[in-house]
Design an enzyme around this catalytic site. Sequence first.
Site, PDB file in Angstrom:
ATOM      1  N   GLN A   1      49.494  59.468  16.864  1.00  0.00           N
ATOM      2  CA  GLN A   1      50.352  59.316  17.087  1.00  0.00           C
ATOM      3  C   GLN A   1      51.442  59.986  16.657  1.00  0.00           C
ATOM      4  O   GLN A   1      53.355  59.846  16.209  1.00  0.00           O
ATOM      5  CB  GLN A   1      50.166  58.552  18.739  1.00  0.00           C
ATOM      6  CG  GLN A   1      50.631  57.243  17.954  1.00  0.00           C
ATOM      7  CD  GLN A   1      50.253  56.277  19.384  1.00  0.00           C
ATOM      8  OE1 GLN A   1      49.886  56.111  20.201  1.00  0.00           O
ATOM      9  NE2 GLN A   1      51.758  55.892  19.733  1.00  0.00           N
TER      10      GLN A   1
ATOM     11  N   CYS B   1      52.143  57.285  22.982  1.00  0.00           N
ATOM     12  CA  CYS B   1      49.959  56.860  23.370  1.00  0.00           C
ATOM     13  C   CYS B   1      49.601  57.648  25.394  1.00  0.00           C
ATOM     14  O   CYS B   1      48.333  58.060  24.768  1.00  0.00           O
ATOM     15  CB  CYS B   1      49.592  55.541  23.707  1.00  0.00           C
ATOM     16  SG  CYS B   1      50.673  54.624  24.496  1.00  0.00           S
TER      17      CYS B   1
ATOM     18  N   HIS C   1      49.898  50.547  26.552  1.00  0.00           N
ATOM     19  CA  HIS C   1      49.722  50.953  26.109  1.00  0.00           C
ATOM     20  C   HIS C   1      48.436  51.776  27.070  1.00  0.00           C
ATOM     21  O   HIS C   1      47.845  51.712  27.604  1.00  0.00           O
ATOM     22  CB  HIS C   1      48.948  50.213  24.040  1.00  0.00           C
ATOM     23  CG  HIS C   1      48.048  51.598  23.249  1.00  0.00           C
ATOM     24  ND1 HIS C   1      49.306  52.580  22.520  1.00  0.00           N
ATOM     25  CD2 HIS C   1      46.705  51.829  22.809  1.00  0.00           C
ATOM     26  CE1 HIS C   1      47.945  53.611  22.027  1.00  0.00           C
ATOM     27  NE2 HIS C   1      46.910  52.866  21.716  1.00  0.00           N
TER      28      HIS C   1
ATOM     29  N   ASN D   1      41.436  56.247  20.564  1.00  0.00           N
ATOM     30  CA  ASN D   1      42.603  56.238  20.265  1.00  0.00           C
ATOM     31  C   ASN D   1      43.684  57.096  19.850  1.00  0.00           C
ATOM     32  O   ASN D   1      43.272  57.930  19.486  1.00  0.00           O
ATOM     33  CB  ASN D   1      42.768  54.546  19.795  1.00  0.00           C
ATOM     34  CG  ASN D   1      43.703  53.745  19.676  1.00  0.00           C
ATOM     35  OD1 ASN D   1      44.988  54.511  20.712  1.00  0.00           O
ATOM     36  ND2 ASN D   1      44.386  52.666  19.002  1.00  0.00           N
TER      37      ASN D   1
END
Length: 406
Positions: A155, A161, A298, A318
């Site tokens: 990102q 996110c 997040h 992630n």
Amino acid sequence: MFLKNPQIGALVLLLWQSMAVLILSIPTDFSIAGYNPYPTNAHKLHIAQLFEQWMETHEKIYSQPEDRTRGFENFLRNYEYVNGRNANGGHSVGMNNLADLSNEEFREKYLSKFQMGKRRERRVGSDNERNYESCDAPPSLNWEEKGVVTAVKNQGQCGSCWSFSTTGAIEGINAITTGELISLSEQELVECVTTNWGCNGGYMDYAFEWIIQNGGISTESSYPYTAKDGICNITQANNKVVTIDGYQDVPPNDEALLCAVLKQPISVGIDAGARDFQLYKEGIYNGNCSSDPEEINHAVLLVGYGSENGTDYWIVKNSWGARWGNQGYIYIKRDQSLPYASSICTDFSSLGYNFSNYNAEQQELVQLFEQWMKKHEKIYARPEDKARGFENFAKNFEYVHKWNAN
Ligand SMILES: *[C@@H]1O[C@H](CO)[C@@H](O)[C@H](O)[C@H]1NC(C)=O
Ligand SMILES: *[C@@H]1O[C@H](CO)[C@@H](O)[C@H](O)[C@H]1NC(C)=O
Ligand SMILES: *[C@@H]1O[C@H](CO)[C@@H](O)[C@H](O)[C@H]1NC(C)=O
Ligand SMILES: *[C@@H]1O[C@H](CO)[C@@H](O)[C@H](O)[C@H]1NC(C)=O
């Protein structure tokens, strides 16, 4: 800044080197050039060397000498932290791609600017929750190994996110139902979902809703990621390749989350603010991680679970690049005794529907659609939305039917 194009990278590096030569060739005091790169004692010099190597590995370039000095100071502090932390056992931390940031800078640059849990209350206790009461779960599951998870994305320094968590869930359900893994566009969501805040953060629910309204989402390659806010490009947003008919929130308990992830990768909100999370390298993460929904900052993608030496964990994808964590992934301790899902820290919304339940003949489609609506407690605000939902449903039904026949 991470350079994608190696040629440009080389050019900028070259410029940086010639600038450095220029500065170093000034015969008098360094402070005149305003740049004393590193302090001089032996320990610090050693770490300065490591920092140079780290900069090279991570293709890190600082535009200002002060930025480089601050980067080094953070690196030094993180280096000491990592050594102390790893001596204590448990998960390990390391000098990963975020190692030149202080924890404050990390939170500022990579995490949501607002607490993402705020909207959650409205949904807790909704009747959707009944769908996930219990299930027969195998001892482990990893959707990544089943080929329905795209490569780890990055990102960059943009609080987007939520868009990666959203595309991850849709990429997953699409690959599960159609057999085709298509990487989808985060940039489209960052620019077009006006109910969210682009690089300043957002909710997956709003992104799902926008995709339903838009009638689909573009591919990564047709609407590429820039890590910046921008104006929605209608031409690119009209290039709809994958759509969804709905999404559901998963109730906040461990069993429900387990049952949900059996069906598909799930969008989850977590607290990722700890320094251990920032510098996570491998092992089962058991660091600070709030189970208070107000602390969510997040969004990630839950792609499975497992168990090692009697410790249960979640497998989490992630969006900080493959150089963060365990090749872009983190294994988070799954604590079934916590009131919320686990140490994974609460709040999850998911997409959920299963086409393979519907395999009747064409003339029964409308009836099936009605049943589907009821089962998923789907309510369309406007008749035209329902009509479009049915159209998609019919097309998808035909597709699934054909696919399953092969
Ligand atoms: C939108 O995308 C199209 C196709 O990539 C491009 O040709 C056009 O210039 C873009 N429009 C704007 C306003 O950026
Ligand atoms: C879909 O439903 C069928 C029948 O209930 C079940 O056998 C199958 O495992 C489900 N698939 C997914 C991906 O949940
Ligand atoms: C965990 O959080 C507590 C309380 O906020 C703090 O005192 C402690 O230093 C944190 N530990 C780590 C490893 O971040
Ligand atoms: C599990 O146990 C094995 C053997 O004792 C050990 O090598 C491994 O590191 C352990 N794993 C974890 C996550 O502690």
